[in-house]
Design an enzyme around this catalytic site. Sequence first.
Site, PDB file in Angstrom:
ATOM      1  N   HIS A 234      -7.965  -2.117   9.158  1.00 27.95           N
ATOM      2  CA  HIS A 234      -7.137  -2.587   8.438  1.00 27.95           C
ATOM      3  C   HIS A 234      -7.625  -3.748   7.356  1.00 27.95           C
ATOM      4  CE1 HIS A 234      -3.078  -1.933   6.743  1.00 27.95           C
ATOM      5  NE2 HIS A 234      -2.524  -3.147   7.162  1.00 27.95           N
TER       6      HIS A 234
ATOM      7  N   TRP B 133       0.585  -3.849   4.264  1.00 29.68           N
ATOM      8  CA  TRP B 133       1.723  -3.148   4.389  1.00 29.68           C
ATOM      9  C   TRP B 133       2.952  -3.779   4.162  1.00 29.68           C
ATOM     10  CZ3 TRP B 133       0.083  -0.213   9.489  1.00 29.68           C
ATOM     11  CH2 TRP B 133      -0.873   0.774   9.159  1.00 29.68           C
TER      12      TRP B 133
ATOM     13  N   CYS C 296      -6.031   0.151   1.735  1.00 29.33           N
ATOM     14  CA  CYS C 296      -5.716  -1.225   2.085  1.00 29.33           C
ATOM     15  C   CYS C 296      -6.722  -2.058   1.725  1.00 29.33           C
ATOM     16  CB  CYS C 296      -5.326  -1.221   3.520  1.00 29.33           C
ATOM     17  SG  CYS C 296      -7.009  -0.860   4.715  1.00 29.33           S
TER      18      CYS C 296
ATOM     19  N   GLN D 125       0.993  -1.270  -0.004  1.00 30.41           N
ATOM     20  CA  GLN D 125       0.193  -0.126  -0.001  1.00 30.41           C
ATOM     21  C   GLN D 125       0.793   1.304   0.098  1.00 30.41           C
ATOM     22  OE1 GLN D 125      -2.672   0.015   3.218  1.00 30.41           O
ATOM     23  NE2 GLN D 125      -3.233   2.179   2.884  1.00 30.41           N
TER      24      GLN D 125
ATOM     25  N   ASN E  59      -0.926  -8.813   5.208  1.00 34.65           N
ATOM     26  CA  ASN E  59      -1.059  -7.397   5.469  1.00 34.65           C
ATOM     27  C   ASN E  59      -0.368  -6.908   4.377  1.00 34.65           C
ATOM     28  OD1 ASN E  59      -0.650  -4.793   6.596  1.00 34.65           O
ATOM     29  ND2 ASN E  59       0.691  -5.532   8.412  1.00 34.65           N
TER      30      ASN E  59
END
Length: 639
Positions: free
Chosen positions: A252, A286, A81, A75, A284
């Site tokens: 998230h 990220w 997200c 991201q 995730n």
Amino acid sequence: MFSSVKPFEGQEFSALRKQCQQNHTLFEDPVFRAEDQSLFLQGNRLGKVTWKRPKDLCEDPHLFVNGISAHDLNQGQLGNCWFVAACSSLASREALWQKVIPDWKDQEWDKNKPESYAGIFHFRFWRFGDWVGVVIDDRLPTANGKLIYCHSNDSNEFWSALVEKAYAKMCGCYEALDGGNTADALVDFTGGVSEPMDLLEGKFAQDEEARHQLFDRVLKVHNRGGLISCSIRATTQADMEARLDCGLVKGHAYAVTDVRKVRLGSGLLAFFKSEKLSMIRMRNPWGQRGWNGAWSDSSEEWKRVSKGERERLGVTVEDDGEFWMDFDDFCKHFTDLILCRLINTSYLSIHKTWEEEVMRGCWSRHDDPLRNRSGGCINHKTTFLQNPQYVFDVTKAEDEVLICLQQQDKRARAKGENMAIGFDIQRVELNRIYRMHSIQKSVGSSIYINSRSVFLRKDLKEGRYVIVPSTFDPGMPGDFLLRIFTDVPSDCKELTVDEPPQTCWTSCCGYPKLVTQVHVIRADGLKALDGDGSSDPYIIISCEGEKVRSPVHKDTQSPDFDVKAVFYRKKPKQPIRIQIYNKNLLSDSFMGQVTLNGDLSDLQQLHTLRLQDKGSRKNNDLPGLLSVSLTTSDVLTNI
């Protein structure tokens, strides 16, 4: 499958690319220009942005480096997200991403044919019932020589950045992707239906049986090619992106990349005796380690799993953002789950085949109540049934029905907020062919929410039903798409006519003077006619030559029929007859009947009547009582 792909903004990819190749120019998209308007809804919030083509960012650009995977997504400086999580799910399904990224080999950079490259790409998304082809140029927003938004771990891999740009173009601009909905993106990538689930409301953390059933459902969706996402709800703005002690982040969106039953132990004995764990793997967006509890990458628990099993699962101890959890822990920590089912309508498949009905409609305002089609939700009882109505049949004893209602996305291109929409399902008369004008028995309703779509999964008994899609408030115009999935054909159609139409034959054949609704509620004390000491009764309701037959009720002498029929009556003096029969293999046996006048003077709605014989013995009483409710009106649009 894609013969009817609609080109977004009328831009045909092949024609545009051919033109650029002939002119030896790189494509510059006139619809989605390399300027701030393509980035922001209002004003620049990032400072200086430089648009660069991949060849300006690296020496050897590619769509894919070593294939496609969830690890290709990280991201950027957008609160999207939800979109990155949906892309991560997409990356794990080759059959799906090849729909979104068509003829990708032809779109890939070719060192041997540099002259064929035209700086143009195209992608496909499912929107409001159609696959839409979106064309973009390859100019990407950068700051300090790096991509601002979605990017891959490999600096020369660009599929994720280009898919994000195409999606941003369809939605109006990049900032329109800030704070979106994973369920919507999953539908846009697949044409499936998304079922959002509230894990707190379902109490899955506390209820072991419900948790096992949920895991089986999640496993089935995964194994049948569906996409799954999950999140931990943030209740305040301060909670957003807050990292918990366990490593998970609130607010998230995580992509679910695998669902497995994992066998503990090793060796032949373990194969027969070992414990099996319900496991789920997430990523995730990220790209960082997301979980430090049991079954995290380097935890002790993995020592209980054989080397072969670990290799089969692809377990690696890397900080790659992907991690496993036991499903019990998953239900303790996560609050929301999205299951995007791929609805299989192919009879050649080994999996369950659904029957799909797609209805396009609109909510529209009109001063005439019979022509108004924007009545608001069921709270507005005087106008609710002015909404569009769709009738369908369940012809099995019980059927699982999936219903999805979508509205045109008003968030796209900054047109405003989506309306709160939803729908109600009402069980109606078995012979209903005209619009309802009185609220009947509600058997299910969706939530009302201002999202692009609402979904309901419901088990319904055999019978006829009407779906009433609506906005929450009356008088709100808009287009909608209604999708209904059943196990067997449902013959779904819109109810558009309010009463029997006048025809050229009306003057000689007559026109209805009354409308009567017959509701057969139940029977009690029927005679046992079967060898097992019970009966299999059903009823036939007849009036003026029209007959309505109920489903059979097995092994009972006191059936809850709960069946309705509606009759538009030209000869009000002709009675309404209700007969009960027992279902037999060769010939059904008569159990009794009742006769009612159903005229306007009958103010007693509920009747409890002794069953009578028929023919010359019609005055003889037979075992059993029948409870019937009648409603009659001389205004044909009252029922």
